[in-house]
Design a protein around this motif. Sequence first.
Motif: not given
Length: 138
Positions: A17, A58-60, A62
């Motif tokens: 990612q 999650r969500d790309g 982090s």
Amino acid sequence: GGWGSYLLTMTIISHLQHHPGQGPDHTKAETNLGALLIDYLHLYGLRFNMERIGISVRDGGSFFQKRSQGWADATRPFLLSVEDPKNPASDLARNSFNVRNVQRAFEGAYFSLAVPAATGNTETLLGSILQWDSRWDS
């Protein structure tokens, strides 16, 4: 207490990612799996600050401060923290007490594969195994 397959998968997903393209045209990371492997070993063997930083996919994806999640363990500050994408309140790595051994193994693999031997040869072990064929450029 090392890294199970699910935890390993989460760290690989996080790495992908956040990884910039490293292929021959610097836009397609998938064209250079050797670079992805070396960069993964370098990140988790030498660079990643496991005492302070946690991982979320999650969500790309982090990174977060472990303290902000309440996951900083003063008695075992070296533990990796990885948020479970199915249950964000859960730390997948909370029992990875052998993480330092895993980290040393990644560090050793990085230096074995990516750093030229002290024999005067400028080619790395990985470079001697993976030979690029110019026919693949098209």
